[in-house]
Every structure is written in structure tokens, then in C-alpha cells.
Design a protein around this motif. Structure first.
Motif, PDB file in Angstrom:
ATOM      1  N   UNK B  34       0.855  -1.183   0.000  1.00 14.30           N
ATOM      2  CA  UNK B  34       0.000   0.000   0.000  1.00 14.30           C
ATOM      3  C   UNK B  34       0.891   1.234   0.000  1.00 14.30           C
ATOM      4  N   UNK B  35       0.716   2.092  -0.977  1.00 18.08           N
ATOM      5  CA  UNK B  35       1.546   3.295  -1.043  1.00 18.08           C
ATOM      6  C   UNK B  35       0.666   4.494  -1.332  1.00 18.08           C
ATOM      7  N   UNK B  66       4.648   7.254   0.902  1.00 19.57           N
ATOM      8  CA  UNK B  66       4.433   6.774   2.250  1.00 19.57           C
ATOM      9  C   UNK B  66       3.646   5.477   2.165  1.00 19.57           C
ATOM     10  N   UNK B  67       3.962   4.531   3.018  1.00 24.05           N
ATOM     11  CA  UNK B  67       3.152   3.312   3.029  1.00 24.05           C
ATOM     12  C   UNK B  67       3.908   2.120   3.543  1.00 24.05           C
ATOM     13  N   UNK B  68       3.359   0.936   3.219  1.00 26.92           N
ATOM     14  CA  UNK B  68       3.960  -0.325   3.629  1.00 26.92           C
ATOM     15  C   UNK B  68       4.197  -1.159   2.397  1.00 26.92           C
ATOM     16  N   UNK B  69       5.397  -1.701   2.285  1.00 30.41           N
ATOM     17  CA  UNK B  69       5.701  -2.553   1.142  1.00 30.41           C
ATOM     18  C   UNK B  69       6.997  -2.122   0.478  1.00 30.41           C
ATOM     19  N   UNK B  70       7.117  -2.410  -0.802  1.00 33.61           N
ATOM     20  CA  UNK B  70       8.330  -2.074  -1.543  1.00 33.61           C
ATOM     21  C   UNK B  70       7.959  -1.187  -2.720  1.00 33.61           C
ATOM     22  N   UNK B  71       8.697  -0.092  -2.864  1.00 37.36           N
ATOM     23  CA  UNK B  71       8.439   0.811  -3.978  1.00 37.36           C
ATOM     24  C   UNK B  71       9.689   0.840  -4.853  1.00 37.36           C
ATOM     25  N   UNK B  72       9.514   0.789  -6.155  1.00 40.79           N
ATOM     26  CA  UNK B  72      10.641   0.775  -7.103  1.00 40.79           C
ATOM     27  C   UNK B  72      10.708   2.099  -7.848  1.00 40.79           C
TER      28      UNK B  72
END
Lengths: 254, 212
Positions: B34-35, B66-72
Motif C-alpha cells: 500500500x503506497x 508513504x506506506x507499507x511494502x516495496x516501492x521501485x
């Protein structure tokens, strides 16, 4: 996660690649380099444009192609110098009493123990002697041995073998219908009808793309009977004195 | 704390667990989890920062992720270099900055003549604090250490960033030959003295200095 490798004046490689795109020269004396290819240096190094009184003797020894001397710079001094060219791959090559011909835009730098001459093939330069030079290519260089036919755009240079000749592969474009096909493109052409053909013993250097690097001028040749020239004889050109340093326009940056 | 890692050399992966990073606007290429992406007006330095950036020409288009997880993140297939800051300051051109930890403060500082010679303006972006930042280079960057006994000279077009306590001088080798078209092409250099690291890219931006 470790950061990138940190180099300093002592850990930089001696006359070797730092990464595929940057080359480190351990300078103690002089090197020739193409204008604007130095990216950083440690130590005391001066850069002189060629055409300098003090460097006349060196240039007379290493440069036999005075007409394009304005594109070259002499680096003089002691230290480590980094060379790079628009993030193309760079490679160094050692010549031992040999000769190598390279596309003018691909040559980055060379030791003064080599001498640079204009090739009889327009747009190419020949290095003769013993020493190290650095050349750039669009993608890694592939070495192949003749007999071979290569695509004109992929050719970087050749060593020790005779100069190439043109080869046309257009049997299917003969006759009236073939002529219409070649002229209009109806029926399709493969775009690979023309190659350079190498024969004899030696090595041919190819780059792994067909995207050419910008050429640098190699200068004119004396307009004499029997001299293959880059400019057709019926085109108007500025008269030149033998051994003149660059055209007037280029000297004044026009 | 956001975790920065490289996926190959041209994609930056950032692991987030409820925290935030600042990144160049539009540099996200994919994300898992979730971003939320929020444009930060004026480079994310507040109103004063916004005015300064406008005045100094160091505008950056920045978003907060902002959020939870992985952003590329990636930008035009340029090479990405990670820099870990422990209280020091990173000086970088705004066009070369890809992503910073939200805990890092960004601002602008005066660079003097160096900026003028490379056509990027008289000011540069600073990143201060503790955390990670990602900077971009055209081709794999070379990191060079400067010590008091080994000062470094860099071509203005190849310079991208530096950290540490470094003094910069602008040095020029312009002489009458430059004006008759026989310049050396290396007429301008930045000289770094002191203690620190300099990031150099294996390619040169077009600069005024590059032609003389």
C-alpha cells in the motif's frame, strides 16, 4: 548494503579500467587525448592544446596528421587521470610494433610512443608503433578474424590486416525488376546489401551496436593526383598550404 | 527506517514500513503493498524553501511516498548510486537526486563559479542528516576520495555530487590560445581540497567550459 567502491589517488588502477566506462591513466610524462575526455585527475597535470611552440618536437614525432591537430590535447605531468566518453564502453589496447586503424571518433587517448597517421580510408586513423591506446565503443568490443564481412556501422577498426574493400550483396537486385526494387523499395530490401570485406591475417574490431559514434574530422589530404581524398575533386574547398594546422574557420571556432 | 537497495544498477527498491521517503516526481515504476504518493510543492522544504528554490533555480519536483511494502524507482535508465549519510552533508545537483529518506533535510546552498561553468546555476542542493539517499549518474559513477595530501581536479561537466569537508576552487587554464581556437578543451576544472568523497560520472554534460 555496501556503498560503491571508493577510490583514492593510490588505489586507482594503473593504466586500467576503473569500471567499463572509465579508464585510469597513471601519468608520468605525456599522453595524447581527444579534447574534453578528461573527467578528473589527481596530481599535477597540465593540458596543452596542440600547436604549441614547446611541444613542436613531440608533435612532429607522434603526429603525422597535422591537419586535425586542433582536436587533440597533450596532458603533461604526474598523477592519475580518469578518461571517459559519454558513458560509452572504453577499452585499452596494447600495440607491440604493430599497426591498428580505428574510426576517428572512437579513439580517446594514446601514448606518445605511438604515432598517429591519417588512414587512406577517409574517417579512419592509423596508429603505428609500440604503446597503449584507449578507444571507446558503443557496447563491448568483439574481436574477429578475417576472412569476414562486416556491417559498416558496426566496424570500430582493424589491426594488422589489409584495408577492407566494399562488398555488395545484391544478386537479387539485378535486372530491370531488381532495379525497380532497389530504387523504390517495393518488394523490400534487407538493408544489408553492403558490407566491408576483410581478407588476410589480422584482427577486426566490432562494436555490439550499429549506432555510430560521432566522428571527429581527420583533416583534409593534399589535393594531388593519385591521392584518394574524402572530398570529391569538383567540390569547392578552401585552398590549403601543405602542413597547415587546421582550416582557418576551425581555428577561429566557426 | 526506509531500507534502500539496488535492484540491478538502474532500479532502486525501497522497503517501507509505514514511514516515508522523498523522491523525484514521477520516478516510481512499480510498487508492492500500500503506497500513497503526494506531490510536495517547492521541493518539500516548506514555504521558505520553495521561495529559495524558485529564486536560485534549483527547483525540484518532489513527491512524498508513504506506506507499507516495496516501492521501485527509476529514471531514464540512468545508473543509481546509494549514499549513506551519518550526520554529514551531501551536495548534489537537484537534477541528479532521485530519492532521499524522509529523515534527511534538503536545502540549497551557494556554490559560486562552479555552477556557472557547468550551466546548472550558481546554487546546488544539500542533503543533511542521517539516512540514505540515491543519486543518479549517466554511466556508473566513480567515487574518488580527497585527502589533504591528494587534492582532486574534476571536469565541471562530469561532477555530480560530493560529501565531507571540502573546499572548492575554480581553476582555469584559459590563455590567448583559447581565443585563437586552439584551447585544450580542459580549460576549466574544479579543484577539491580537504577531506571527503567526490562522485564523478563517466560522461560530460554540455558545458560552456567543455568547448574552450
Amino acid at each position: 548494503m555496501n556503498g560503491p567502491v571508493i577510490h583514492d589517488a593510490h588505489t586507482l588502477p594503473v593504466d586500467d579500467n576503473v569500471n567499463p566506462y572509465a579508464f585510469s591513466v597513471d601519468l608520468d610524462g605525456q599522453w595524447f587525448l581527444q579534447k574534453g575526455k578528461m573527467i578528473a585527475y589527481y596530481g599535477q597535470i597540465d593540458f596543452h592544446g596542440i600547436g604549441h611552440g614547446r611541444l613542436d618536437r613531440l608533435i612532429a614525432h607522434s603526429f603525422h596528421s597535422p591537419l586535425h591537430a586542433a582536436d587533440w590535447v597533450v596532458a603533461e605531468g604526474r598523477g592519475k587521470m580518469l578518461l571517459a566518453d559519454r558513458s560509452f564502453d572504453v577499452n585499452s589496447f596494447d600495440l607491440e610494433d604493430g599497426n591498428l586503424t580505428v574510426r576517428s571518433g572512437n579513439l580517446l587517448a594514446f601514448q606518445p610512443s605511438l604515432s598517429l597517421k591519417q588512414s587512406i580510408v577517409p574517417g579512419f586513423l592509423t596508429l603505428i608503433g609500440t604503446g597503449k591506446f584507449v578507444a571507446a565503443s558503443n557496447g563491448p568490443v568483439v574481436f574477429v578474424e578475417p576472412p569476414i564481412r562486416v556491417d559498416p556501422q558496426a566496424l570500430v577498426g582493424w589491426a594488422d590486416c589489409p584495408s577492407p574493400c566494399h562488398h555488395y550483396d545484391h544478386q537479387y537486385l539485378t535486372g530491370v525488376l531488381g532495379g525497380v526494387r532497389a530504387f523504390t523499395g517495393i518488394g523490400g530490401t534487407s538493408g544489408e546489401e553492403h558490407q566491408f570485406e576483410f581478407v588476410g591475417a589480422g584482427t577486426v574490431l566490432l562494436q555490439s551496436t550499429e549506432q555510430l559514434m560521432a566522428e571527429i574530422a581527420t583533416g583534409g589530404v593534399p589535393q594531388q593526383a593519385g591521392v584518394p581524398s574524402a572530398t570529391p575533386p569538383n567540390q569547392p574547398s578552401m585552398p590549403r598550404m601543405p602542413g597547415q594546422l587546421g582550416d582557418l574557420q576551425r581555428r577561429f571556432g566557426l | 527506517m526506509a531500507q534502500f537497495r539496488l535492484q540491478g544498477s538502474k532500479v532502486l527498491a525501497v522497503d517501507l514500513s509505514g514511514d516515508a521517503v522523498k523522491a523525484k516526481n514521477g520516478a516510481m515504476v512499480a510498487y508492492e503493498g500500500e503506497m500513497s504518493f503526494k506531490k510536495m510543492t517547492g521541493g518539500g522544504d516548506g514555504l521558505r524553501g520553495m521561495v529559495t528554490r524558485r529564486l536560485t533555480g534549483e527547483q525540484m519536483e518532489v513527491m512524498e511516498v508513504k506506506g507499507r511494502g516495496t516501492c521501485y524507482f527509476a529514471d531514464r535508465a540512468t545508473e543509481i548510486n546509494l549514499v549513506t549519510l551519518r550526520g554529514e552533508t551531501l551536495y548534489v545537483e537537484s537534477s541528479n537526486l532521485l530519492c532521499t529518506d524522509a529523515a534527511l533535510r534538503t536545502g540549497t546552498s551557494f556554490t559560486g563559479l562552479r555552477g556557472a561553468s557547468q550551466g546548472t546555476g550558481l546554487f546546488t542542493t544539500t542533503v543533511e542528516g542521517s539516512g540514505q539517499a540515491a543519486i543518479m549518474s549517466d554511466g556508473q559513477a566513480v567515487v574518488l576520495r580527497v585527502t589533504p595530501s591528494t587534492p582532486l581536479q574534476v571536469d565541471p561537466g562530469a561532477y555530480i555530487a560530493h560529501t565531507g569537508r571540502l573546499k572548492q576552487h575554480f581553476q582555469s587554464g584559459v590563455n590567448f590560445r583559447t581565443f585563437i581556437g586552439e584551447g585544450s578543451g580542459e580549460a576549466f576544472q574544479i579543484r577539491f581540497e580537504g577531506e571527503g568523497l567526490v562522485y564523478v560520472q563517466p560522461s560530460e554534460r554540455n558545458t560552456i567550459g567543455g568547448d574552450v
